[in-house]
Design a protein around this motif. Structure first.
Motif, PDB file in Angstrom:
ATOM      1  N   ASP A 185       0.843  -1.202   0.000  1.00  0.00           N
ATOM      2  CA  ASP A 185       0.000   0.000   0.000  1.00  0.00           C
ATOM      3  C   ASP A 185       0.873   1.245   0.000  1.00  0.00           C
ATOM      4  OD1 ASP A 185      -2.171  -1.618   0.123  1.00  0.00           O
ATOM      5  OD2 ASP A 185      -2.772  -1.089   2.177  1.00  0.00           O
ATOM      6  N   GLN A 186       0.436   2.232  -0.720  1.00  0.00           N
ATOM      7  CA  GLN A 186       1.181   3.494  -0.786  1.00  0.00           C
ATOM      8  C   GLN A 186       0.555   4.516   0.151  1.00  0.00           C
ATOM      9  OE1 GLN A 186       3.946   4.139  -2.866  1.00  0.00           O
ATOM     10  NE2 GLN A 186       3.837   1.892  -3.071  1.00  0.00           N
ATOM     11  N   LEU A 187       1.398   5.307   0.795  1.00  0.00           N
ATOM     12  CA  LEU A 187       0.895   6.407   1.617  1.00  0.00           C
ATOM     13  C   LEU A 187       0.356   7.487   0.681  1.00  0.00           C
ATOM     14  CD1 LEU A 187       0.832   7.302   4.657  1.00  0.00           C
ATOM     15  CD2 LEU A 187       2.890   8.609   4.161  1.00  0.00           C
ATOM     16  N   VAL A 188      -0.887   7.863   0.885  1.00  0.00           N
ATOM     17  CA  VAL A 188      -1.480   8.858  -0.018  1.00  0.00           C
ATOM     18  C   VAL A 188      -1.459  10.258   0.593  1.00  0.00           C
ATOM     19  CG1 VAL A 188      -2.967   7.192  -1.197  1.00  0.00           C
ATOM     20  CG2 VAL A 188      -3.800   8.370   0.861  1.00  0.00           C
ATOM     21  N   THR A 189      -0.818  10.350   1.751  1.00  0.00           N
ATOM     22  CA  THR A 189      -0.786  11.635   2.441  1.00  0.00           C
ATOM     23  C   THR A 189       0.534  12.338   2.178  1.00  0.00           C
ATOM     24  OG1 THR A 189      -1.826  10.345   4.188  1.00  0.00           O
ATOM     25  CG2 THR A 189      -1.407  12.636   4.662  1.00  0.00           C
ATOM     26  N   LYS A 190       0.438  13.589   1.787  1.00  0.00           N
ATOM     27  CA  LYS A 190       1.660  14.378   1.607  1.00  0.00           C
ATOM     28  C   LYS A 190       1.689  15.466   2.672  1.00  0.00           C
ATOM     29  CE  LYS A 190       1.803  13.685  -3.361  1.00  0.00           C
ATOM     30  NZ  LYS A 190       1.375  14.267  -4.649  1.00  0.00           N
ATOM     31  N   PHE A 191       2.876  15.667   3.226  1.00  0.00           N
ATOM     32  CA  PHE A 191       3.009  16.632   4.313  1.00  0.00           C
ATOM     33  C   PHE A 191       3.720  17.874   3.795  1.00  0.00           C
ATOM     34  CE2 PHE A 191       2.999  12.333   5.962  1.00  0.00           C
ATOM     35  CZ  PHE A 191       1.930  12.387   6.845  1.00  0.00           C
ATOM     36  N   HIS A 192       3.038  18.989   3.864  1.00  0.00           N
ATOM     37  CA  HIS A 192       3.603  20.216   3.310  1.00  0.00           C
ATOM     38  C   HIS A 192       4.117  21.168   4.385  1.00  0.00           C
ATOM     39  CE1 HIS A 192       2.406  19.007  -0.635  1.00  0.00           C
ATOM     40  NE2 HIS A 192       1.142  18.899  -0.268  1.00  0.00           N
ATOM     41  N   GLY A 193       4.118  20.710   5.633  1.00  0.00           N
ATOM     42  CA  GLY A 193       4.611  21.565   6.696  1.00  0.00           C
ATOM     43  C   GLY A 193       3.557  22.570   7.129  1.00  0.00           C
ATOM     44  N   GLU A 194       3.825  23.221   8.236  1.00  0.00           N
ATOM     45  CA  GLU A 194       2.920  24.233   8.777  1.00  0.00           C
ATOM     46  C   GLU A 194       1.490  23.706   8.909  1.00  0.00           C
ATOM     47  OE1 GLU A 194       3.367  27.772   6.516  1.00  0.00           O
ATOM     48  OE2 GLU A 194       5.374  28.138   7.302  1.00  0.00           O
ATOM     49  N   GLY A 195       1.386  22.460   9.284  1.00  0.00           N
ATOM     50  CA  GLY A 195       0.075  21.876   9.537  1.00  0.00           C
ATOM     51  C   GLY A 195      -0.718  21.507   8.297  1.00  0.00           C
ATOM     52  N   ARG A 196      -0.090  21.583   7.141  1.00  0.00           N
ATOM     53  CA  ARG A 196      -0.832  21.311   5.894  1.00  0.00           C
ATOM     54  C   ARG A 196      -0.607  19.883   5.428  1.00  0.00           C
ATOM     55  NH1 ARG A 196      -2.772  25.987   3.897  1.00  0.00           N
ATOM     56  NH2 ARG A 196      -1.972  27.768   5.037  1.00  0.00           N
ATOM     57  N   VAL A 197      -1.708  19.243   5.095  1.00  0.00           N
ATOM     58  CA  VAL A 197      -1.667  17.864   4.649  1.00  0.00           C
ATOM     59  C   VAL A 197      -2.488  17.743   3.378  1.00  0.00           C
ATOM     60  CG1 VAL A 197      -2.446  15.535   5.204  1.00  0.00           C
ATOM     61  CG2 VAL A 197      -1.399  16.904   6.959  1.00  0.00           C
ATOM     62  N   GLU A 198      -1.964  16.984   2.446  1.00  0.00           N
ATOM     63  CA  GLU A 198      -2.699  16.768   1.206  1.00  0.00           C
ATOM     64  C   GLU A 198      -2.958  15.267   1.056  1.00  0.00           C
ATOM     65  OE1 GLU A 198      -0.462  18.057  -2.153  1.00  0.00           O
ATOM     66  OE2 GLU A 198      -1.914  17.264  -3.593  1.00  0.00           O
ATOM     67  N   VAL A 199      -4.181  14.938   0.747  1.00  0.00           N
ATOM     68  CA  VAL A 199      -4.506  13.541   0.450  1.00  0.00           C
ATOM     69  C   VAL A 199      -4.640  13.437  -1.061  1.00  0.00           C
ATOM     70  CG1 VAL A 199      -6.191  11.687   0.759  1.00  0.00           C
ATOM     71  CG2 VAL A 199      -5.676  13.226   2.653  1.00  0.00           C
ATOM     72  N   ASP A 200      -3.780  12.650  -1.646  1.00  0.00           N
ATOM     73  CA  ASP A 200      -3.717  12.582  -3.108  1.00  0.00           C
ATOM     74  C   ASP A 200      -3.811  11.123  -3.537  1.00  0.00           C
ATOM     75  OD1 ASP A 200      -3.403  13.175  -5.721  1.00  0.00           O
ATOM     76  OD2 ASP A 200      -1.272  13.703  -5.599  1.00  0.00           O
ATOM     77  N   HIS A 201      -4.972  10.753  -4.021  1.00  0.00           N
ATOM     78  CA  HIS A 201      -5.149   9.352  -4.396  1.00  0.00           C
ATOM     79  C   HIS A 201      -6.134   9.246  -5.561  1.00  0.00           C
ATOM     80  CE1 HIS A 201      -5.377   5.078  -4.184  1.00  0.00           C
ATOM     81  NE2 HIS A 201      -6.640   5.077  -3.821  1.00  0.00           N
ATOM     82  N   VAL A 202      -5.676   8.805  -6.677  1.00  0.00           N
ATOM     83  CA  VAL A 202      -6.477   8.613  -7.887  1.00  0.00           C
ATOM     84  C   VAL A 202      -7.327   9.862  -8.124  1.00  0.00           C
ATOM     85  CG1 VAL A 202      -7.829   6.935  -9.216  1.00  0.00           C
ATOM     86  CG2 VAL A 202      -6.508   6.167  -7.254  1.00  0.00           C
ATOM     87  N   SER A 203      -8.628   9.761  -7.892  1.00  0.00           N
ATOM     88  CA  SER A 203      -9.479  10.907  -8.219  1.00  0.00           C
ATOM     89  C   SER A 203      -9.657  11.868  -7.045  1.00  0.00           C
ATOM     90  CB  SER A 203     -10.842  10.410  -8.685  1.00  0.00           C
ATOM     91  OG  SER A 203     -11.405   9.631  -7.657  1.00  0.00           O
ATOM     92  N   VAL A 204      -9.078  11.509  -5.926  1.00  0.00           N
ATOM     93  CA  VAL A 204      -9.262  12.359  -4.739  1.00  0.00           C
ATOM     94  C   VAL A 204      -8.029  13.209  -4.500  1.00  0.00           C
ATOM     95  CG1 VAL A 204      -9.693  12.361  -2.251  1.00  0.00           C
ATOM     96  CG2 VAL A 204     -10.702  10.586  -3.692  1.00  0.00           C
ATOM     97  N   ASN A 205      -8.237  14.485  -4.425  1.00  0.00           N
ATOM     98  CA  ASN A 205      -7.132  15.359  -4.052  1.00  0.00           C
ATOM     99  C   ASN A 205      -7.686  16.460  -3.164  1.00  0.00           C
ATOM    100  OD1 ASN A 205      -5.370  17.886  -4.338  1.00  0.00           O
ATOM    101  ND2 ASN A 205      -4.070  16.214  -5.061  1.00  0.00           N
ATOM    102  N   ARG A 206      -7.367  16.330  -1.880  1.00  0.00           N
ATOM    103  CA  ARG A 206      -7.895  17.335  -0.950  1.00  0.00           C
ATOM    104  C   ARG A 206      -6.811  17.751   0.018  1.00  0.00           C
ATOM    105  NH1 ARG A 206     -13.543  16.134   1.669  1.00  0.00           N
ATOM    106  NH2 ARG A 206     -13.245  18.327   2.183  1.00  0.00           N
ATOM    107  N   SER A 207      -6.880  18.994   0.414  1.00  0.00           N
ATOM    108  CA  SER A 207      -5.901  19.514   1.375  1.00  0.00           C
ATOM    109  C   SER A 207      -6.596  19.892   2.671  1.00  0.00           C
ATOM    110  CB  SER A 207      -5.203  20.740   0.790  1.00  0.00           C
ATOM    111  OG  SER A 207      -4.401  20.342  -0.280  1.00  0.00           O
ATOM    112  N   PHE A 208      -5.866  19.721   3.743  1.00  0.00           N
ATOM    113  CA  PHE A 208      -6.398  20.036   5.063  1.00  0.00           C
ATOM    114  C   PHE A 208      -5.336  20.790   5.861  1.00  0.00           C
ATOM    115  CE2 PHE A 208      -8.159  16.099   3.509  1.00  0.00           C
ATOM    116  CZ  PHE A 208      -9.531  16.261   3.680  1.00  0.00           C
TER     117      PHE A 208
END
Ligand SMILES: Nc1ncnc2c1ncn2[C@@H]1O[C@H](COP(=O)(O)OP(=O)(O)OP(=O)(O)O)[C@@H](O)[C@H]1O
Length: 393
Positions: free
Chosen positions: A188-211
């Motif tokens: 399984d691949q980690l679909v979470t990307k960490f951009h620092g300063e509390g920002r997280v991106e979930v990037d998986h196939v058709s889903v791309n959302r940032s929190f």
């Protein structure tokens, strides 16, 4: 990014006088720097510059220019300018025992650092009122800069919508657990990307959302990192100052709530125990396997921190513990096995919401608290069902 923890920088200066009182508690307790974690980010624009002490904590060597000061006075917060603290006329002489200070370094309109300290007025002779006490509404305090040298700094970043008062009260922290054996086997691949300063991106196939969260812990974060930087220590400090505080773990099954809160289970003689520390005299805790201290969760660490902090507070204090579970909207007392019935939640003018007939245990030591945790953990909703004549399972 190699960071285990990333902190979102505050975007704007928080509201001052209109903030609710719980936000005013500046008692800061994020006392240690997680290994390999860029805590410097929190204080990087600090003109005075942080210094590292032997225990790894980040300390300040000089007093910043404070833009706001306030005092916690039995739940009331009063904001003053510079070193002037507004004390209400009805404040009793000698009543002021704790002084909480926040300072903000404003760089080009962006609040970059928030330094805070809570200083014990009664035990710190370096902080003395130089003006009148009761007679003067504006009391001027002289601050000895040495008093700041051991003050730990941290960032408690508000969320982006810092205009919302609720953001001042709720710290939302994300912990992403590492892949487990099964997931690794499946590649399984980690679909979470960490951009620092509390920002997280979930990037998986058709889903791309940032929190955006107040704090984000990446999979490599240790239990210590989480305890030191999740804000739980601050909650404990606030509770000692009389505030009602809650640490709440939320997540889908298998996401790591138990691991974070109590650590992985310890096993001995075929029985599972929570991760228990050794007793104060170095012996193994009754019934528990010698745990890996590193793996203790937020709860055990909180017990130690609470007892330690209370030891520094003068006057009588009592720790009372209860342990309940809300399961399928029913309240179960996990300490009182003789009372195997669901408890009622009531409300009264004096107490607010409370659980009727809840078993409450007085605790003096860390071991007492650990025993409560261990006792409660042995009852689960499943075996509760077996015992409860009123429940159909
Ligand atoms: N940060 C972590 N590092 C290593 N292992 C972890 C971490 N978080 C969770 N785990 C492991 O993942 C598994 C599931 O975690 P845990 O039991 O804490 O989940 P949970 O959210 O409490 O689940 P449930 O809601 O089903 O009780 C456990 O084996 C736990 O040890």
């Amino acid at each position: 990014m190699s960071a285990k923890t990333n902190f979102k920088q505050p975007k704007s200066k928080p509201k001052t006088a209109t903030k609710r009182k719980s936000q005013k508690n500046a008692s800061d307790s994020n006392s240690s720097t997680p290994r390999g974690t860029p805590v410097q980010k929190e204080i990087s624009n600090d003109s005075a510059g942080p210094t590292s002490s032997n225990d790894g904590s980040t300390t300040r060597s000089a007093v910043p220019t404070p833009s706001s000061l306030y005092v916690i006075n039995e739940g009331k917060s009063m904001l003053g300018d510079d070193h002037h603290l507004e004390i209400p006329d009805d404040t009793n002489e000698g009543y002021l025992s704790r002084l909480s200070i926040e300072s903000f370094d404003d760089h080009e309109g962006i609040l970059s650092n928030k330094n805070s300290a809570s200083l014990d007025f009664s035990r710190n002779p370096s902080i003395t009122p130089t003006g009148g006490k009761k007679s003067s509404k504006h009391v001027k305090f002289s601050l000895n800069t040495d008093a700041w040298s051991s003050t730990t700094l941290s960032s408690t970043a508000p969320t982006e919508n810092s205009g919302d008062d609720l953001d001042d009260h709720i710290n939302v922290v994300l912990r992403v657990r590492p892949a487990n054996g099964q997931e690794r086997e499946r590649k399984d691949q980690l679909v979470t990307k960490f951009h620092g300063e509390g920002r997280v991106e979930v990037d998986h196939v058709s889903v791309n959302r940032s929190f955006v969260y107040n704090v984000v812990f990446e999979p490599e974060a240790s239990q210590e990192d989480v305890f030191d930087h999740s804000g739980v220590k601050k909650l404990i400090d606030m509770s000692i100052n009389g505030y009602a505080c809650t640490a709440f773990a939320f997540g889908q099954t298998g996401s790591g709530k138990t691991h974070t809160m109590t650590g992985p289970p310890q096993q001995k003689d075929g029985k599972v125990y929570i991760s228990l520390p050794v007793t104060e005299n170095g012996e193994e805790f009754e019934g528990g396997k010698q745990p890996e201290t590193d793996m203790q969760g937020v709860i055990q660490r909180s017990f130690r921190y609470l007892v330690q902090q209370l030891g520094q507070v003068s006057g009588n204090k009592t720790i009372k513990a209860s342990y309940l579970e809300i399961y399928n909207e029913q309240v179960i007392d996990l300490l009182n096995t003789n009372h195997r019935r669901y408890l009622n939640v009531r409300w009264s003018k004096n107490k607010g919401f409370y659980v009727e007939n809840l078993f409450i245990v007085e605790c003096e030591t860390v071991d007492d608290l650990m025993a409560v945790l261990e006792e409660g953990r042995t009852i689960t909703p499943v075996n509760f069902c077996v015992f409860n004549e009123n429940v159909t399972c």
